[in-house]
Design a protein around this motif. Structure first.
Motif, PDB file in Angstrom:
ATOM      1  N   ILE A  93     112.117  82.734  -8.553  1.00 10.89           N
ATOM      2  CA  ILE A  93     113.007  81.986  -7.654  1.00 10.89           C
ATOM      3  C   ILE A  93     114.064  82.924  -7.073  1.00 10.89           C
ATOM      4  N   ARG A  94     114.644  83.755  -7.929  1.00  9.78           N
ATOM      5  CA  ARG A  94     115.638  84.716  -7.437  1.00  9.78           C
ATOM      6  C   ARG A  94     115.039  85.640  -6.388  1.00  9.78           C
ATOM      7  N   GLY A  95     113.819  86.072  -6.616  1.00 14.45           N
ATOM      8  CA  GLY A  95     113.168  86.962  -5.666  1.00 14.45           C
ATOM      9  C   GLY A  95     112.965  86.316  -4.307  1.00 14.45           C
ATOM     10  N   LYS A  96     112.641  85.037  -4.299  1.00 14.95           N
ATOM     11  CA  LYS A  96     112.452  84.330  -3.028  1.00 14.95           C
ATOM     12  C   LYS A  96     113.784  84.113  -2.303  1.00 14.95           C
ATOM     13  N   LEU A  97     114.859  83.946  -3.064  1.00 17.53           N
ATOM     14  CA  LEU A  97     116.155  83.676  -2.436  1.00 17.53           C
ATOM     15  C   LEU A  97     116.749  84.898  -1.744  1.00 17.53           C
ATOM     16  N   ILE A  98     116.394  86.103  -2.182  1.00 13.01           N
ATOM     17  CA  ILE A  98     116.993  87.285  -1.555  1.00 13.01           C
ATOM     18  C   ILE A  98     116.201  87.724  -0.325  1.00 13.01           C
ATOM     19  N   LYS A  99     115.134  87.003   0.000  1.00 10.08           N
ATOM     20  CA  LYS A  99     114.389  87.315   1.213  1.00 10.08           C
ATOM     21  C   LYS A  99     115.000  86.581   2.396  1.00 10.08           C
ATOM     22  N   ASP A 100     114.841  87.159   3.578  1.00  6.38           N
ATOM     23  CA  ASP A 100     115.355  86.534   4.785  1.00  6.38           C
ATOM     24  C   ASP A 100     114.616  85.220   5.058  1.00  6.38           C
ATOM     25  N   VAL A 101     115.339  84.272   5.645  1.00  4.46           N
ATOM     26  CA  VAL A 101     114.790  82.961   5.951  1.00  4.46           C
ATOM     27  C   VAL A 101     114.658  82.818   7.455  1.00  4.46           C
ATOM     28  N   GLU A 102     113.524  82.296   7.903  1.00  3.80           N
ATOM     29  CA  GLU A 102     113.312  82.131   9.332  1.00  3.80           C
ATOM     30  C   GLU A 102     114.318  81.150   9.925  1.00  3.80           C
ATOM     31  N   ASN A 103     114.878  81.525  11.054  1.00  2.98           N
ATOM     32  CA  ASN A 103     115.846  80.690  11.759  1.00  2.98           C
ATOM     33  C   ASN A 103     115.543  80.756  13.247  1.00  2.98           C
ATOM     34  N   PRO A 104     114.956  79.704  13.816  1.00  6.29           N
ATOM     35  CA  PRO A 104     114.573  79.758  15.231  1.00  6.29           C
ATOM     36  C   PRO A 104     115.754  79.800  16.178  1.00  6.29           C
ATOM     37  N   PHE A 105     116.972  79.492  15.681  1.00  7.04           N
ATOM     38  CA  PHE A 105     118.136  79.487  16.557  1.00  7.04           C
ATOM     39  C   PHE A 105     118.823  80.849  16.604  1.00  7.04           C
ATOM     40  N   ALA A 106     118.416  81.768  15.740  1.00  6.08           N
ATOM     41  CA  ALA A 106     119.044  83.084  15.702  1.00  6.08           C
ATOM     42  C   ALA A 106     118.318  84.048  16.633  1.00  6.08           C
ATOM     43  N   ASP A 107     118.978  85.108  16.991  1.00  9.93           N
ATOM     44  CA  ASP A 107     118.383  86.147  17.839  1.00  9.93           C
ATOM     45  C   ASP A 107     118.741  87.499  17.230  1.00  9.93           C
ATOM     46  N   PRO A 108     117.785  88.183  16.576  1.00 13.12           N
ATOM     47  CA  PRO A 108     116.360  87.848  16.415  1.00 13.12           C
ATOM     48  C   PRO A 108     116.160  86.652  15.484  1.00 13.12           C
ATOM     49  N   PRO A 109     114.981  86.018  15.549  1.00 12.88           N
ATOM     50  CA  PRO A 109     114.763  84.744  14.849  1.00 12.88           C
ATOM     51  C   PRO A 109     114.582  84.866  13.347  1.00 12.88           C
ATOM     52  N   VAL A 110     115.374  85.700  12.702  1.00 12.01           N
ATOM     53  CA  VAL A 110     115.386  85.801  11.241  1.00 12.01           C
ATOM     54  C   VAL A 110     116.841  85.900  10.816  1.00 12.01           C
ATOM     55  N   TYR A 111     117.219  85.094   9.829  1.00 14.40           N
ATOM     56  CA  TYR A 111     118.608  85.051   9.403  1.00 14.40           C
ATOM     57  C   TYR A 111     118.736  85.703   8.024  1.00 14.40           C
ATOM     58  N   PRO A 112     119.581  86.731   7.872  1.00 14.71           N
ATOM     59  CA  PRO A 112     119.741  87.365   6.548  1.00 14.71           C
ATOM     60  C   PRO A 112     120.368  86.398   5.551  1.00 14.71           C
ATOM     61  N   ASN A 113     119.773  86.288   4.413  1.00 13.82           N
ATOM     62  CA  ASN A 113     120.216  85.319   3.421  1.00 13.82           C
ATOM     63  C   ASN A 113     121.379  85.853   2.598  1.00 13.82           C
ATOM     64  N   GLY A 114     122.420  85.030   2.447  1.00 16.89           N
ATOM     65  CA  GLY A 114     123.619  85.464   1.741  1.00 16.89           C
ATOM     66  C   GLY A 114     123.479  85.562   0.251  1.00 16.89           C
ATOM     67  N   PHE A 115     122.344  85.113  -0.315  1.00 15.19           N
ATOM     68  CA  PHE A 115     122.162  85.195  -1.759  1.00 15.19           C
ATOM     69  C   PHE A 115     122.019  86.631  -2.236  1.00 15.19           C
ATOM     70  N   ASN A 116     121.527  87.529  -1.359  1.00 12.76           N
ATOM     71  CA  ASN A 116     121.186  88.862  -1.834  1.00 12.76           C
ATOM     72  C   ASN A 116     122.323  89.855  -1.634  1.00 12.76           C
ATOM     73  N   VAL A 117     122.559  90.629  -2.669  1.00  5.06           N
ATOM     74  CA  VAL A 117     123.429  91.803  -2.598  1.00  5.06           C
ATOM     75  C   VAL A 117     122.554  92.967  -3.033  1.00  5.06           C
ATOM     76  N   GLY A 118     122.072  93.728  -2.052  1.00  9.64           N
ATOM     77  CA  GLY A 118     121.054  94.721  -2.338  1.00  9.64           C
ATOM     78  C   GLY A 118     119.769  94.021  -2.719  1.00  9.64           C
ATOM     79  N   GLU A 119     119.249  94.342  -3.871  1.00 14.01           N
ATOM     80  CA  GLU A 119     118.032  93.703  -4.359  1.00 14.01           C
ATOM     81  C   GLU A 119     118.321  92.683  -5.450  1.00 14.01           C
TER      82      GLU A 119
END
Length: 554
Positions: A217-243
């Motif tokens: 679960i932790r590994g999935k949370l530190i990955k970027d989440v798709e966001n169609p409203f962002a440019d580029p359409p990927v939003y960096p997830n705030g859960f991750n600090v490094g890895e």
């Protein structure tokens, strides 16, 4: 609105907001749902936005709906839980036996509360069950259970929506869909109702229970989440600090918005809901802070006096131990080391002194940690400032500061946020929205509604209704209640919902009539109690129920 559509859906699709307020809010919300069910309006509720105590009711109702159960089954199961379960008592019972999903050994009352919700109500059900029923033309379009995240002070939404582009969590801390599907419903209730003072924050994901390993679960949370409203359409997830995945502390959704209005408004981007019905159990408090008595309180016992008394007590204990030890070794008794009764007598004599010394040493070690205080680089010598203070003054200083902070956060701050949310909902510049406020004290207002009694004198509540409303308002914000409190809140929720909808129809008519008189030529809008009105059928239905309630409000 055509007569046919008015007869089938007199208010259109309804967005229902259920406020926080412990079991008081949960039971009042249950009374609201019961009245909507009696009026055949409950199936028109397509959006639920709930907070804290309201989440208990809204989430369980949606869950029972997802399983094809009737409203009567839901009412029976949930009312039995409210009347028989002290959630705090149950959580305390499980405090030492509730394991941590992360393997830590710390104690967490909110984690054990989540376990009690699972044991008593929700079992192993997960959010996947509710995500499946949120469809554009389904039983619900939007299910939003609100918490507050303590990293950036923003709303955190456990949201099941027909719109697959929306975030679960928020834009800074977005939860991937496959992770959200594994969230246990009991953990959502715990996060939404984790109010300060009673609970510590619940950490996401570390305090949540998962079907997958927590590491996955932790590994999935530190990955970027798709966001169609962002440019580029990927939003960096705030859960991750490094890895590394940093847990996010969550608390009661009422800290950010105790009525759940803001996220309900956000979900209605296309103005597709005909009515917003907002239940609110916030009591009126005319005197939110009692000032302390200004009469003299100082006495001769100061904090410094207490300190030297403790030192003197320590010296007395050491002296007593020395005297008893000296008498034991110097006693004219050759067999004293062989006689266990003598040994026990001496040990029992000095044990209290040793115990008291241990307590005094521990107290001093704790005190020394706070002898000085560093705030933003400034060093304050607390003992230097406060040692001359009398004990009553010290107690009053602590009491007044705690009570003022509680008054600020629980009343001033919450009232301000509440008013801002109400203004946002009613803002005519942003959208033409139809709103009915279902306040717990609506049947017992501070000002008489003369305008409404002139339009329909029979809408005036009876003294019995006012008494029920007054009693409901005084039910404390707790996670337990008795049978009498339950019945009062149910009766208040039912009666107030019926009254609020009747009042809303007259307010709507007045607004439409005012606009009609501006036309050239002006025209008249039929009153809701007129057969020509598209709302005549629902008004008649509401009025019939209202007269029944006036005869027997309970």
């Amino acid at each position: 609105m055509s007569p046919d559509s008015a007869a089938n859906k007199p208010f259109g699709d309804i967005a229902l907001c259920l406020s926080g307020g412990g079991y008081r809010a949960a039971t009042y919300a249950l009374g609201t749902l019961a009245m909507l069910d009696e009026l055949n309006l409950l199936d028109d509720v397509k959006l639920l936005s709930t907070v804290s105590g309201g989440t208990f009711t809204g989430l369980l109702y949606a869950t029972w709906q997802s399983e094809g159960k009737t409203f009567d089954e839901f009412y029976r199961d949930f009312s039995n839980y409210l009347k028989t379960t002290n959630a705090i008592d149950k959580a305390l019972d499980d405090l030492y036996t509730t394991p941590s999903p992360s393997g830590s050994t710390d104690l967490s009352l909110i984690r054990s509360a989540a376990k009690s919700y699972a044991d008593s109500l929700l079992g192993e059900r997960t959010f996947r069950q509710l995500m499946k029923i949120a469809k554009k033309d389904g039983r619900f379009r939007e299910l939003i259970f609100n918490a507050t995240e303590f990293r950036e002070g923003n709303s955190f939404r456990f949201r099941a929506s027909w719109d697959k582009t929306v975030f679960i969590g928020n834009q800074n801390f977005a939860v991937p869909k496959d992770v959200a599907e594994e969230i246990h419903l009991a953990d959502i209730v715990a996060a939404s109702s984790c109010f300060p003072g009673a609970f510590e924050p619940i950490r996401f994901p570390d305090d949540f229970y998962w079907q997958s390993p927590l590491a996955a679960i932790r590994g999935k949370l530190i990955k970027d989440v798709e966001n169609p409203f962002a440019d580029p359409p990927v939003y960096p997830n705030g859960f991750n600090v490094g890895e590394k995945c940093i847990p996010l502390p969550l608390m009661d959704g009422g800290i950010y918005d105790n009525q759940g209005i803001s996220n309900a408004v956000m979900a209605d981007r296309n103005n597709s809901f005909g009515l917003f019905l907002v239940t609110d159990t916030s009591p009126r408090e005319d005197d939110i802070l009692n000032l302390p008595d200004t009469s003299p309180r100082r006495g001769w016992v100061s904090l410094e006096t207490l300190f030297w008394c403790a030192v003197a007590l320590l010296i007395v204990c050491l002296t007593a131990i020395g005297i008893i030890g000296y008498s034991f070794f110097k006693a004219d008794e050759p067999n004293r080391f062989a006689d266990w009764q003598i040994i026990v007598a001496y040990v029992v004599s000095i044990a209290p002194a040793f115990l008291l010394i241990g307590v005094l040493i521990w107290a001093y070690s704790q005190f020394s940690r706070f002898e000085t205080l560093n705030i933003s680089g400034a060093k304050f010598r607390l003992w230097h400032y406060f040692k001359k203070m009398a004990v009553p003054d010290a107690i009053e200083i602590i009491k007044s500061r705690v009570s003022s902070v509680l008054a600020m956060t629980s009343n001033v701050f919450m009232k301000r946020i509440r008013q801002l949310q109400f203004n946002n909902l009613m803002n005519p510049d942003s959208r033409a929205r139809l709103v009915s406020f279902n306040l717990i004290y609506s049947l017992n207002p501070t000002k008489d509604r003369t305008w409404l009694w002139k339009l329909d004198p029979e809408l005036r509540p009876t003294p019995e209704m006012k008494e029920i409303s007054a009693k409901a308002e005084t039910v404390p914000t707790t996670l337990w209640m008795n049978e009498e409190q339950f019945e009062i809140l149910i009766a208040c929720g039912r009666s107030t919902t019926c009254f609020s909808l009747l009042k809303y129809l007259w307010q709507k008519w007045e607004a439409e009539e005012k606009e009609a008189q501006k036309h050239d030529p002006p025209f008249n809008v039929p009153k809701p109690d007129s057969p020509e009105s598209p709302y005549y059928e629902i008004y008649t239905r509401l009025k019939t129920k209202w007269l029944e309630l006036k005869n027997n409000p309970e």
